[in-house]
Scaffold this motif. Structure first.
Motif, mmCIF file in Angstrom:
data_model
loop_
_atom_site.group_PDB
_atom_site.id
_atom_site.type_symbol
_atom_site.label_atom_id
_atom_site.label_comp_id
_atom_site.label_asym_id
_atom_site.label_seq_id
_atom_site.Cartn_x
_atom_site.Cartn_y
_atom_site.Cartn_z
ATOM 1 N N ILE A 38 55.171 68.097 25.373
ATOM 2 C CA ILE A 38 54.869 68.124 26.801
ATOM 3 C C ILE A 38 55.474 69.381 27.416
ATOM 4 O O ILE A 38 56.679 69.614 27.298
ATOM 5 C CB ILE A 38 55.427 66.873 27.510
ATOM 6 C CG1 ILE A 38 54.865 65.605 26.856
ATOM 7 C CG2 ILE A 38 55.082 66.898 28.996
ATOM 8 C CD1 ILE A 38 55.461 64.317 27.414
ATOM 9 N N TYR A 39 54.630 70.185 28.052
ATOM 10 C CA TYR A 39 55.080 71.404 28.725
ATOM 11 C C TYR A 39 55.184 71.143 30.229
ATOM 12 O O TYR A 39 54.324 70.487 30.810
ATOM 13 C CB TYR A 39 54.103 72.555 28.499
ATOM 14 C CG TYR A 39 54.021 73.063 27.087
ATOM 15 C CD1 TYR A 39 54.888 74.039 26.626
ATOM 16 C CD2 TYR A 39 53.062 72.565 26.197
ATOM 17 C CE1 TYR A 39 54.807 74.514 25.330
ATOM 18 C CE2 TYR A 39 52.978 73.034 24.897
ATOM 19 C CZ TYR A 39 53.852 74.010 24.476
ATOM 20 O OH TYR A 39 53.781 74.480 23.185
ATOM 21 N N GLY A 40 56.213 71.699 30.842
ATOM 22 C CA GLY A 40 56.334 71.572 32.293
ATOM 23 C C GLY A 40 57.680 72.063 32.771
ATOM 24 O O GLY A 40 58.676 71.981 32.057
ATOM 25 N N LYS A 46 58.120 65.153 33.301
ATOM 26 C CA LYS A 46 57.723 65.084 31.888
ATOM 27 C C LYS A 46 58.119 63.740 31.263
ATOM 28 O O LYS A 46 57.412 63.210 30.410
ATOM 29 C CB LYS A 46 58.351 66.238 31.104
ATOM 30 C CG LYS A 46 57.933 67.619 31.589
ATOM 31 C CD LYS A 46 58.458 68.719 30.695
ATOM 32 C CE LYS A 46 59.950 68.915 30.801
ATOM 33 N NZ LYS A 46 60.370 69.398 32.141
ATOM 34 N N ASP A 47 59.264 63.194 31.692
ATOM 35 C CA ASP A 47 59.727 61.926 31.123
ATOM 36 C C ASP A 47 58.786 60.774 31.450
ATOM 37 O O ASP A 47 58.647 59.833 30.665
ATOM 38 C CB ASP A 47 61.136 61.608 31.633
ATOM 39 C CG ASP A 47 61.200 61.533 33.158
ATOM 40 O OD1 ASP A 47 60.555 62.374 33.814
ATOM 41 O OD2 ASP A 47 61.880 60.630 33.675
ATOM 42 N N VAL A 48 58.118 60.830 32.609
ATOM 43 C CA VAL A 48 57.178 59.773 32.984
ATOM 44 C C VAL A 48 56.030 59.710 31.984
ATOM 45 O O VAL A 48 55.602 58.623 31.564
ATOM 46 C CB VAL A 48 56.639 60.010 34.411
ATOM 47 C CG1 VAL A 48 55.594 58.963 34.766
ATOM 48 C CG2 VAL A 48 57.773 59.990 35.422
ATOM 49 N N SER A 107 60.222 54.892 19.541
ATOM 50 C CA SER A 107 59.917 56.286 19.903
ATOM 51 C C SER A 107 61.169 56.953 20.427
ATOM 52 O O SER A 107 62.052 56.294 21.002
ATOM 53 C CB SER A 107 58.826 56.350 20.977
ATOM 54 O OG SER A 107 57.656 55.663 20.579
ATOM 55 N N ILE A 108 61.244 58.262 20.251
ATOM 56 C CA ILE A 108 62.343 59.040 20.806
ATOM 57 C C ILE A 108 61.770 60.234 21.566
ATOM 58 O O ILE A 108 60.861 60.915 21.082
ATOM 59 C CB ILE A 108 63.317 59.499 19.699
ATOM 60 C CG1 ILE A 108 64.584 60.098 20.315
ATOM 61 C CG2 ILE A 108 62.658 60.469 18.731
ATOM 62 C CD1 ILE A 108 65.720 60.260 19.319
ATOM 63 N N PHE A 109 62.252 60.433 22.774
ATOM 64 C CA PHE A 109 61.798 61.532 23.615
ATOM 65 C C PHE A 109 62.876 62.607 23.630
ATOM 66 O O PHE A 109 63.986 62.381 24.123
ATOM 67 C CB PHE A 109 61.524 61.024 25.036
ATOM 68 C CG PHE A 109 61.176 62.109 26.022
ATOM 69 C CD1 PHE A 109 60.143 62.998 25.777
ATOM 70 C CD2 PHE A 109 61.879 62.232 27.216
ATOM 71 C CE1 PHE A 109 59.827 64.001 26.691
ATOM 72 C CE2 PHE A 109 61.574 63.217 28.140
ATOM 73 C CZ PHE A 109 60.543 64.103 27.867
ATOM 74 N N LEU A 110 62.577 63.762 23.053
ATOM 75 C CA LEU A 110 63.524 64.874 22.969
ATOM 76 C C LEU A 110 63.179 65.909 24.037
ATOM 77 O O LEU A 110 62.267 66.723 23.870
ATOM 78 C CB LEU A 110 63.481 65.505 21.574
ATOM 79 C CG LEU A 110 63.822 64.576 20.403
ATOM 80 C CD1 LEU A 110 63.659 65.303 19.071
ATOM 81 C CD2 LEU A 110 65.240 64.031 20.534
ATOM 82 N N ASN A 174 53.634 70.525 17.942
ATOM 83 C CA ASN A 174 52.532 70.837 18.852
ATOM 84 C C ASN A 174 51.197 70.295 18.360
ATOM 85 O O ASN A 174 50.162 70.908 18.580
ATOM 86 C CB ASN A 174 52.453 72.353 19.055
ATOM 87 C CG ASN A 174 51.684 72.716 20.316
ATOM 88 O OD1 ASN A 174 51.846 72.073 21.344
ATOM 89 N ND2 ASN A 174 50.856 73.737 20.236
ATOM 90 N N THR A 175 51.215 69.138 17.703
ATOM 91 C CA THR A 175 49.951 68.535 17.247
ATOM 92 C C THR A 175 49.034 68.305 18.436
ATOM 93 O O THR A 175 47.856 68.650 18.425
ATOM 94 C CB THR A 175 50.223 67.205 16.524
ATOM 95 O OG1 THR A 175 51.181 67.414 15.487
ATOM 96 C CG2 THR A 175 48.940 66.646 15.928
ATOM 97 N N VAL A 176 49.566 67.686 19.474
ATOM 98 C CA VAL A 176 48.852 67.521 20.747
ATOM 99 C C VAL A 176 49.802 67.962 21.850
ATOM 100 O O VAL A 176 50.970 67.597 21.847
ATOM 101 C CB VAL A 176 48.425 66.057 20.977
ATOM 102 C CG1 VAL A 176 47.818 65.893 22.365
ATOM 103 C CG2 VAL A 176 47.429 65.610 19.919
ATOM 104 N N SER A 177 49.307 68.750 22.785
ATOM 105 C CA SER A 177 50.155 69.212 23.888
ATOM 106 C C SER A 177 49.612 68.709 25.221
ATOM 107 O O SER A 177 48.404 68.546 25.396
ATOM 108 C CB SER A 177 50.245 70.740 23.907
ATOM 109 O OG SER A 177 48.968 71.309 24.131
ATOM 110 N N ILE A 178 50.524 68.445 26.138
ATOM 111 C CA ILE A 178 50.192 68.021 27.500
ATOM 112 C C ILE A 178 50.920 68.958 28.453
ATOM 113 O O ILE A 178 52.120 69.192 28.303
ATOM 114 C CB ILE A 178 50.630 66.566 27.760
ATOM 115 C CG1 ILE A 178 49.876 65.604 26.834
ATOM 116 C CG2 ILE A 178 50.395 66.183 29.220
ATOM 117 C CD1 ILE A 178 50.340 64.157 26.958
ATOM 118 N N THR A 179 50.195 69.495 29.418
ATOM 119 C CA THR A 179 50.800 70.420 30.385
ATOM 120 C C THR A 179 50.866 69.768 31.758
ATOM 121 O O THR A 179 49.843 69.324 32.285
ATOM 122 C CB THR A 179 49.998 71.723 30.473
ATOM 123 O OG1 THR A 179 49.947 72.347 29.179
ATOM 124 C CG2 THR A 179 50.636 72.686 31.462
#
Length: 410
Positions: A38-40, A46-48, A107-110, A174-179
């Motif tokens: 996730i880019y931002g 981004k955590d949401v 899941s873990i969010f880094l 970066n398999t799938v990215s969200i901006t």
């Protein structure tokens, strides 16, 4: 679950295209097992989106941990993530599980993955590729079934060039990215978010919600919002507590913004890097800034001509010949290229150079024509700004500004 329902459930306020696209991608990727990056900028939320992904995945009944890797000292990050064995370092008095063991099956969010030391990056890459890891101070290989969602506010490609981020880890993450777009690029969402937070804090502090003075609205769009949604939320809470009355005037708003000189337009020259600190780099940055400004002015003029032409043709008093093919685009080597327009717009045939007085007269004539068209559109729709703006081909906010500039009575 629909995009709108998801936004309501997670408190994602806004209707801009980029936000809707981000929610849609999050919902699409959630049921899979791929890693997501996730880019931002800081404060964009981004955590949401990481919670949206976890809650709609097959792991939703398992744990999820959010870790800010940039906030953990580099010397202890390996131990925090992967655990350690007793005696592996001075303060390791007993065996300890790391976060990856704690969230087994979940899941873990880094967050701030760009801040992760290269040694830790190597450990993470092994876990992502083989599903195993080693505790600090141990030779025993351990398995981990954890989905990784990462986020960054940095340009990882630049970090790769600087040798600060592993290229193989980048491609694995970066398999799938969200901006997530910055607040300053979200248009009318700024006012929408202000109103939403005003209601939230009015209820919290038992008072009437704040309302922006009409003259304060332009400041909301001119400000850069370096802290994004988080900054806007904090601002509204601060004003709710401090402001007497319900109206937020331009003076009150400006005096309470975080950075007083952080205003748009934000066309800045590129900051010189380690390989370009001389005057040539600065000159190139200034040139790029000017070209970008020219490009934006060209687009605005084309939009204005398009509106005048389309409405003028409806009244039968505009010629159909002499249409331009596109916007001017500055070339790197000098000069301009042409970007095709989706819809041709009216442009008069090339005229000889005129005196300043003639140009001023033409400009006033164009403003008069635009004012007439806006007035006709408002009269046609009974002063309904939304319908009038739709027919004019401009946003409601732009229409409001023009009504004020031309002092049109409603």
């Amino acid at each position: 679950m629909s995009i709108q329902t998801t936004k309501q459930r997670y408190g994602i306020i806004g209707n801009c295209r980029e936000i809707n696209t981000a929610v849609e991608i999050a919902l699409q990727v959630a049921p899979t097992e791929v890693t997501v990056l996730i880019y931002g900028e800081n404060g964009t939320g981004k955590d949401v989106f990481s919670r949206v992904i976890h809650d709609h995945s097959k792991r939703r009944h398992k744990k999820m941990l959010a870790i800010n890797t940039g906030a953990i000292p580099a010397g202890t990050l390996d131990s925090e993530l992967f655990g350690h064995e007793r005696g592996s370092f001075t303060t390791a008095y007993e065996n300890r599980k790391g976060y990856f063991e704690e969230v087994e099956g979940g899941s873990i969010f880094l967050d701030e993955i760009g801040e992760m030391p290269t040694e830790t990056q190597a450990r993470l890459l092994r876990l992502l590729e083989n599903g195993d890891f080693l505790r600090v101070g141990s030779n025993k290989v351990m398995k981990a079934d954890v989905r990784v969602i990462a986020a960054t506010n940095k340009n990882l490609v630049d970090l790769i060039r600087q040798g600060k981020f592993r290229e193989d880890l980048f491609f694995r993450l970066n398999t799938v990215s969200i901006t997530i777009p910055p607040l300053r690029d979200r248009g009318d969402d700024i006012e929408l978010l202000f109103s939403y937070f005003a209601l939230v804090f009015a209820e919290k502090y038992n008072r009437d919600p704040l309302v922006l003075d009409q003259d304060a609205i332009p400041l909301m769009y001119q400000y850069r919002w370096p802290g994004n949604v988080r900054e806007l939320r904090n601002l509204v809470e601060k004003l709710t507590v401090l402001v007497k009355g319900d109206i937020v005037s331009p003076t009150i708003l400006k005096n309470n913004l975080l950075i007083q000189d952080s205003y748009l337009p934000s066309v800045l020259p590129n900051q010189p890097g380690p390989e370009s600190t001389n005057s040539n780099a600065y000159a190139e940055g200034r040139e790029g800034m000017l070209l970008n400004m020219i490009y934006e002015l060209g687009k605005e003029m084309a939009d204005l001509k398009k509106m005048v032409y389309q409405l003028g043709m409806q009244q039968g008093n505009m010629p159909e010949n002499g249409r331009p093919t596109g916007y001017p685009i500055p070339n790197q080597g000098g000069g301009y290229a042409v970007e095709p327009l989706e819809t041709p717009v009216y442009q008069a045939p090339i005229q000889p150079i005129r005196e300043p007085s003639q140009l001023l007269e033409e400009s006033l004539s164009l403003e008069k024509k635009e004012k007439e068209l806006i007035t006709k559109a408002l009269n046609k729709h009974g002063n309904n700004r939304k319908k009038a703006a739709s027919e004019l081909g401009i946003s409601e906010r732009t229409l409001y500004r023009k009504i004020k500039n031309y002092d049109i009575d409603l």
